[in-house]
Write a protein that holds these residues in place. Structure first.
Motif, PDB file in Angstrom:
ATOM      1  N   SER A  92      13.456   9.060  -2.009  1.00  0.00           N
ATOM      2  CA  SER A  92      13.871   8.039  -2.965  1.00  0.00           C
ATOM      3  C   SER A  92      13.874   6.658  -2.338  1.00  0.00           C
ATOM      4  N   GLY A  93      14.045   5.680  -3.213  1.00  0.00           N
ATOM      5  CA  GLY A  93      14.398   4.366  -2.720  1.00  0.00           C
ATOM      6  C   GLY A  93      15.793   4.446  -2.119  1.00  0.00           C
ATOM      7  N   VAL A  94      16.005   3.783  -1.012  1.00  0.00           N
ATOM      8  CA  VAL A  94      17.288   3.900  -0.320  1.00  0.00           C
ATOM      9  C   VAL A  94      18.283   2.876  -0.856  1.00  0.00           C
ATOM     10  N   VAL A  95      19.562   3.182  -0.673  1.00  0.00           N
ATOM     11  CA  VAL A  95      20.578   2.153  -0.876  1.00  0.00           C
ATOM     12  C   VAL A  95      20.274   1.062   0.150  1.00  0.00           C
ATOM     13  N   PRO A  96      20.024  -0.184  -0.265  1.00  0.00           N
ATOM     14  CA  PRO A  96      19.545  -1.196   0.686  1.00  0.00           C
ATOM     15  C   PRO A  96      20.390  -1.321   1.949  1.00  0.00           C
ATOM     16  N   LEU A  97      21.700  -1.177   1.824  1.00  0.00           N
ATOM     17  CA  LEU A  97      22.556  -1.284   3.008  1.00  0.00           C
ATOM     18  C   LEU A  97      22.181  -0.241   4.060  1.00  0.00           C
ATOM     19  N   PHE A 133      20.011   9.268  -0.654  1.00  0.00           N
ATOM     20  CA  PHE A 133      19.399   7.945  -0.763  1.00  0.00           C
ATOM     21  C   PHE A 133      19.481   7.094   0.501  1.00  0.00           C
ATOM     22  N   VAL A 134      19.200   7.741   1.634  1.00  0.00           N
ATOM     23  CA  VAL A 134      19.163   7.038   2.919  1.00  0.00           C
ATOM     24  C   VAL A 134      17.762   7.191   3.512  1.00  0.00           C
ATOM     25  N   PRO A 135      17.412   6.387   4.527  1.00  0.00           N
ATOM     26  CA  PRO A 135      16.068   6.468   5.109  1.00  0.00           C
ATOM     27  C   PRO A 135      15.781   7.837   5.726  1.00  0.00           C
ATOM     28  N   THR A 152       0.799  -1.226   0.000  1.00  0.00           N
ATOM     29  CA  THR A 152       0.000   0.000   0.000  1.00  0.00           C
ATOM     30  C   THR A 152       0.833   1.279   0.000  1.00  0.00           C
ATOM     31  N   GLY A 153       2.132   1.164  -0.135  1.00  0.00           N
ATOM     32  CA  GLY A 153       2.981   2.358  -0.144  1.00  0.00           C
ATOM     33  C   GLY A 153       3.363   2.773  -1.552  1.00  0.00           C
ATOM     34  N   ILE A 154       3.951   3.972  -1.663  1.00  0.00           N
ATOM     35  CA  ILE A 154       4.515   4.400  -2.940  1.00  0.00           C
ATOM     36  C   ILE A 154       5.686   3.486  -3.287  1.00  0.00           C
ATOM     37  N   GLN A 155       5.712   3.021  -4.518  1.00  0.00           N
ATOM     38  CA  GLN A 155       6.716   2.043  -4.933  1.00  0.00           C
ATOM     39  C   GLN A 155       7.989   2.761  -5.385  1.00  0.00           C
ATOM     40  N   VAL A 156       8.758   3.223  -4.418  1.00  0.00           N
ATOM     41  CA  VAL A 156       9.890   4.105  -4.713  1.00  0.00           C
ATOM     42  C   VAL A 156      11.018   3.415  -5.474  1.00  0.00           C
ATOM     43  N   HIS A 157      11.037   2.101  -5.511  1.00  0.00           N
ATOM     44  CA  HIS A 157      12.095   1.388  -6.231  1.00  0.00           C
ATOM     45  C   HIS A 157      11.685   1.050  -7.669  1.00  0.00           C
ATOM     46  N   SER A 158      10.478   1.399  -8.068  1.00  0.00           N
ATOM     47  CA  SER A 158       9.989   1.070  -9.403  1.00  0.00           C
ATOM     48  C   SER A 158      10.351   2.153 -10.409  1.00  0.00           C
TER      49      SER A 158
END
Length: 491
Positions: free
Chosen positions: A98-103, A316-318, A83-89
């Motif tokens: 943004s989508g964050v660097v996964p680390l 690109f961090v949380p 249900t969230g914005i798909q920031v990695h799409s």
């Protein structure tokens, strides 16, 4: 006696094996989520339907702990992700987060578990050291005296802007903190000068501070949506004639609307001539400092008194992770002037010298620097510079594509990764264009393939894309234009 008050379920909730199982359940779902590079936007759910779905996942026992259900956890995580914005799409082009660097998400997970609030060194030792390290690292790009500047992290750009403006006000009017308006006299009317396109948080700060939104002096913009430095002086003169005492000039390095960069060097001249605090809201654009190719857009930043920099945007961090810089360390202590024996030590030592609780609004503050420091420690600036440069180049390419399309209108030349434009098909007059853009944006959002935003430019609505995902390419933008054309057909 007290042991009888604790159930086995209480201890089970804290078991390390339970923790590992929970983490693996969540990790498997996040891995699947990150691997999905399909084009998808935002699928809005009726709030009543979502509320019912959320309530159905809640235990009905309100009086005692209930047994853990792994499937229940999985369902909660799935609902959260879906249900969230798909920031990695590649379909996400709508906002400045943004989508964050996964680390960085992994490090943020560590922060949540170890729970070390970072306003005071004794509670979060490494976060406070990391904050100093990152301050030094980033100041290499700003260019202030390394022995005199200061940096503090705070929860978001809005709070950073407020904090900087408080420091500016308290420097200009030293008695205001203790005595409020009574310290000024009836003839003094504090005011803040800003660009006409400044972020709303600055006007909000004026209200919070007691300055008042009516005392915001809005400086004219040029044809690139930047503060027109040539017209700033006459506007400030007019404000003075109206009895306003301007104490701070706020410039933007990457406006929210179109990503414009105000001419910092020329505005610094204006501020210095008039003895004004010069604050730069670089929440979005300050990250360009880490790029050798793009740093010139912030020429003159070393002349600012303070700078807001949101790492949760272009680093690109949380969220939240905002860095508030001051050219002079003494000014960093000027925003808040309080004593509290339960947190502030009377005598500083090598430990309390790292405390930031006297410089930021939060007493309990997340160790938000940790994800950024960890990425910087492991990858260096190259990771950030490469992605930022790609996103800005992609936005230039998107602008060039629009210039060749007869049914689209470009509104500015993008300076970073924000691009505003309008769809102008034949048969639509100027009076209808505003509503058409609003309709298109809403239809695009409801269709769920792309997520874009809108903004008013020169009083009329425009479509707005913010390139934040390095998986997006020119082909995806062309697909978006095709979808806009379909959404712009009469319904």
């Amino acid at each position: 006696m007290t042991e009888s008050l604790q159930s086995d379920l209480l201890f089970e909730a804290f078991e390390t094996q339970r923790f590992r199982n929970n983490a693996e359940t969540v990790l498997s779902r996040l891995e699947k989520h990150l691997a999905d590079l399909s084009i998808r936007g935002l699928e809005l759910t009726d709030p009543a339907v979502l509320t019912e779905a959320a309530r159905s996942l809640m235990t009905s026992d309100r009086d005692r702990p209930t047994a853990f259900d792994e499937e229940q956890l999985a369902a909660i995580v799935d609902l959260y992700i879906r249900t969230g914005i798909q920031v990695h799409s590649p379909g996400y082009m709508g906002r400045q987060f943004s989508g964050v660097v996964p680390l960085s998400g992994v490090i943020d997970f560590v922060s949540s578990v170890v729970n070390q609030p970072s306003s005071f060194y004794e509670a979060g030792q490494l976060p406070n050291v990391a904050e100093r390290i990152m301050a030094d690292e980033f100041n290499r790009f700003i260019g202030w005296d390394p022995e005199r500047f200061a940096m503090v992290t705070t929860s978001g750009g809005s709070l950073a802007n407020l904090t900087a403006l408080l420091a500016a006000r308290n420097r200009a009017f030293p008695g205001f903190w203790a005595r409020g308006n009574s310290a000024l006299g009836e003839q003094v009317r504090p005011a803040i000068a800003v660009g006409a396109d400044v972020h709303y948080s600055v006007a909000r700060a004026a209200g919070v501070m007691g300055v008042g939104e009516d005392r915001i002096v809005r400086l004219p913009l040029d044809d690139r949506q930047r503060i027109d430095a040539a017209l700033a002086r006459p506007a400030l003169d007019a404000a003075e004639e109206q009895g306003l005492t301007v104490f701070c000039l706020v410039a933007s390095a990457g406006t929210t609307a179109v990503g414009a960069f105000d001419p910092l060097d020329r505005l610094a001249d204006v501020a210095r001539e008039r003895g004004l605090w010069f604050h730069v809201d670089g929440a979005h654009g300050a990250s360009l400092l880490v790029s050798d190719k793009l740093r010139h857009k912030l020429s003159g930043i070393e002349r600012a008194d303070s700078l807001t920099w949101d790492a949760h945007k272009m680093m690109f961090v949380p969220a939240p992770c905002t860095l508030l810089f001051y050219r002079n360390r003494e000014d960093s202590r000027g925003a808040f002037r309080q004593t509290a024996s339960y947190v502030f030590d009377e005598r500083q030592d090598i430990y309390t010298a790292f405390d930031s609780g006297d410089k930021n609004f939060e007493c309990t503050k997340r160790p938000m620097i940790m994800p950024l420091w960890a990425l910087w420690a492991i990858y260096g600036k190259g990771l950030f510079a490469e992605k930022i440069e790609y996103l800005c180049a992609l936005t230039q390419e998107a602008h060039a594509i629009l210039e060749k399309e007869n049914d689209f209108e470009t509104l500015h030349h993008p300076e970073a990764n924000i691009l505003c434009f309008r769809y102008r098909p034949e048969g639509f007059g100027d009076a209808d264009i505003h509503q058409l853009q609003l309709d298109i944006r809403n239809r695009i959002k409801s269709q769920g393939n792309f997520f874009i935003s809108k903004v008013d430019v020169d009083g009329s609505a425009a479509l707005r894309v913010v390139m934040m995902n390095h998986h997006i390419n020119a082909g995806h933008f062309q697909m978006l234009l095709d979808e806009i054309r379909k959404a712009g057909q009469p319904q």
